[in-house]
Write a protein that holds these residues in place. Structure first.
Motif, PDB file in Angstrom:
ATOM      1  N   VAL A  99     -15.101  49.386  55.658  1.00 26.00           N
ATOM      2  CA  VAL A  99     -15.601  48.315  54.799  1.00 26.00           C
ATOM      3  C   VAL A  99     -16.798  48.854  54.022  1.00 26.00           C
ATOM      4  O   VAL A  99     -17.863  49.104  54.587  1.00 26.00           O
ATOM      5  CB  VAL A  99     -15.989  47.059  55.619  1.00 26.00           C
ATOM      6  CG1 VAL A  99     -16.448  45.945  54.685  1.00 26.00           C
ATOM      7  CG2 VAL A  99     -14.825  46.600  56.500  1.00 26.00           C
TER       8      VAL A  99
ATOM      9  N   PHE B 211     -15.051  41.709  55.407  1.00 30.39           N
ATOM     10  CA  PHE B 211     -13.599  41.670  55.518  1.00 30.39           C
ATOM     11  C   PHE B 211     -13.221  40.894  56.777  1.00 30.39           C
ATOM     12  O   PHE B 211     -13.893  40.993  57.800  1.00 30.39           O
ATOM     13  CB  PHE B 211     -13.062  43.100  55.604  1.00 30.39           C
ATOM     14  CG  PHE B 211     -11.602  43.192  55.932  1.00 30.39           C
ATOM     15  CD1 PHE B 211     -10.650  42.817  55.001  1.00 30.39           C
ATOM     16  CD2 PHE B 211     -11.183  43.660  57.162  1.00 30.39           C
ATOM     17  CE1 PHE B 211      -9.298  42.908  55.303  1.00 30.39           C
ATOM     18  CE2 PHE B 211      -9.839  43.760  57.463  1.00 30.39           C
ATOM     19  CZ  PHE B 211      -8.899  43.382  56.538  1.00 30.39           C
TER      20      PHE B 211
ATOM     21  N   ASP C 209      -9.726  40.071  59.239  1.00 22.89           N
ATOM     22  CA  ASP C 209      -8.335  40.447  59.489  1.00 22.89           C
ATOM     23  C   ASP C 209      -7.497  39.281  60.013  1.00 22.89           C
ATOM     24  O   ASP C 209      -6.389  39.470  60.488  1.00 22.89           O
ATOM     25  CB  ASP C 209      -8.254  41.622  60.455  1.00 22.89           C
ATOM     26  CG  ASP C 209      -8.808  41.304  61.839  1.00 22.89           C
ATOM     27  OD1 ASP C 209      -9.236  40.156  62.087  1.00 22.89           O
ATOM     28  OD2 ASP C 209      -8.820  42.216  62.688  1.00 22.89           O
TER      29      ASP C 209
ATOM     30  N   PRO D 253      -5.101  40.221  55.922  1.00 23.98           N
ATOM     31  CA  PRO D 253      -6.363  40.526  55.255  1.00 23.98           C
ATOM     32  C   PRO D 253      -6.850  39.350  54.413  1.00 23.98           C
ATOM     33  O   PRO D 253      -6.071  38.721  53.692  1.00 23.98           O
ATOM     34  CB  PRO D 253      -6.009  41.720  54.363  1.00 23.98           C
ATOM     35  CG  PRO D 253      -4.821  42.346  55.028  1.00 23.98           C
ATOM     36  CD  PRO D 253      -4.052  41.176  55.575  1.00 23.98           C
TER      37      PRO D 253
ATOM     38  N   THR E 106     -10.915  37.388  52.849  1.00 24.60           N
ATOM     39  CA  THR E 106     -12.371  37.422  52.754  1.00 24.60           C
ATOM     40  C   THR E 106     -12.865  36.138  52.108  1.00 24.60           C
ATOM     41  O   THR E 106     -12.206  35.590  51.221  1.00 24.60           O
ATOM     42  CB  THR E 106     -12.856  38.646  51.951  1.00 24.60           C
ATOM     43  OG1 THR E 106     -14.285  38.658  51.908  1.00 24.60           O
ATOM     44  CG2 THR E 106     -12.313  38.658  50.534  1.00 24.60           C
TER      45      THR E 106
ATOM     46  N   CYS F  58     -14.887  41.627  49.200  1.00 26.63           N
ATOM     47  CA  CYS F  58     -15.174  42.892  49.874  1.00 26.63           C
ATOM     48  C   CYS F  58     -14.457  44.035  49.165  1.00 26.63           C
ATOM     49  O   CYS F  58     -13.524  43.831  48.394  1.00 26.63           O
ATOM     50  CB  CYS F  58     -14.773  42.849  51.351  1.00 26.63           C
ATOM     51  SG  CYS F  58     -13.020  42.597  51.666  1.00 26.63           S
TER      52      CYS F  58
ATOM     53  N   LEU G 195     -12.829  47.827  50.328  1.00 30.69           N
ATOM     54  CA  LEU G 195     -12.420  48.616  51.486  1.00 30.69           C
ATOM     55  C   LEU G 195     -11.918  49.978  51.053  1.00 30.69           C
ATOM     56  O   LEU G 195     -11.286  50.110  50.012  1.00 30.69           O
ATOM     57  CB  LEU G 195     -11.269  47.916  52.222  1.00 30.69           C
ATOM     58  CG  LEU G 195     -11.418  46.432  52.536  1.00 30.69           C
ATOM     59  CD1 LEU G 195     -10.112  45.905  53.123  1.00 30.69           C
ATOM     60  CD2 LEU G 195     -12.566  46.209  53.503  1.00 30.69           C
TER      61      LEU G 195
END
Length: 118
Positions: A75, A80, A82, A103, A105, A109, A111
């Motif tokens: 990250v 983030f 999951d 995934p 947010t 974010c 990644l």
């Protein structure tokens, strides 16, 4: 009195196969609304590396299953999630082959993703 002069050393050079990419110049593909993938590298064995950008309040459509191999996630910025927990900037996640998540947010974010086995 004598003075010694140092001799400048040569810049190191990269060997064969050395590759670099600038994220801002990487090809970008929108995967889902508010989720963009920037492809950085693909190896001969199918391994690949990407930067994934997720806008605030974005979410993967469906379940992200890791096949044929694992997914490595770092990250870079934001937070983030999951589907189970939050991972703030600076977090590393190893998702083994066959694992899955959703995934998402709330903050947005960025990644770094690496798939060592394709």
């Amino acid at each position: 009195m004598t003075t010694e002069q140092s001799t400048p050393t040569a810049e190191p050079t990269a060997g064969p196969g050395y590759v670099w990419a600038a994220v801002r110049d990487a090809p970008t593909r929108e995967l889902f609304p508010g989720i963009r993938l920037r492809s950085l590298w693909t190896g001969d064995n199918g391994a690949h590396a990407h930067v994934l950008e997720m806008d605030p309040d974005s979410r993967w459509e469906g379940i992200d299953v890791h096949e044929p191999g694992p997914e490595e996630v770092y990250v870079i910025s934001g937070v983030f999630n999951d589907g189970q927990r939050d991972y703030p900037a600076g977090s590393f996640i190893h998702a083994p082959a066959g694992s899955s998540h959703v995934p998402q947010t709330t903050t947005g974010c960025t990644l770094f993703l690496f798939y060592p086995e394709g």
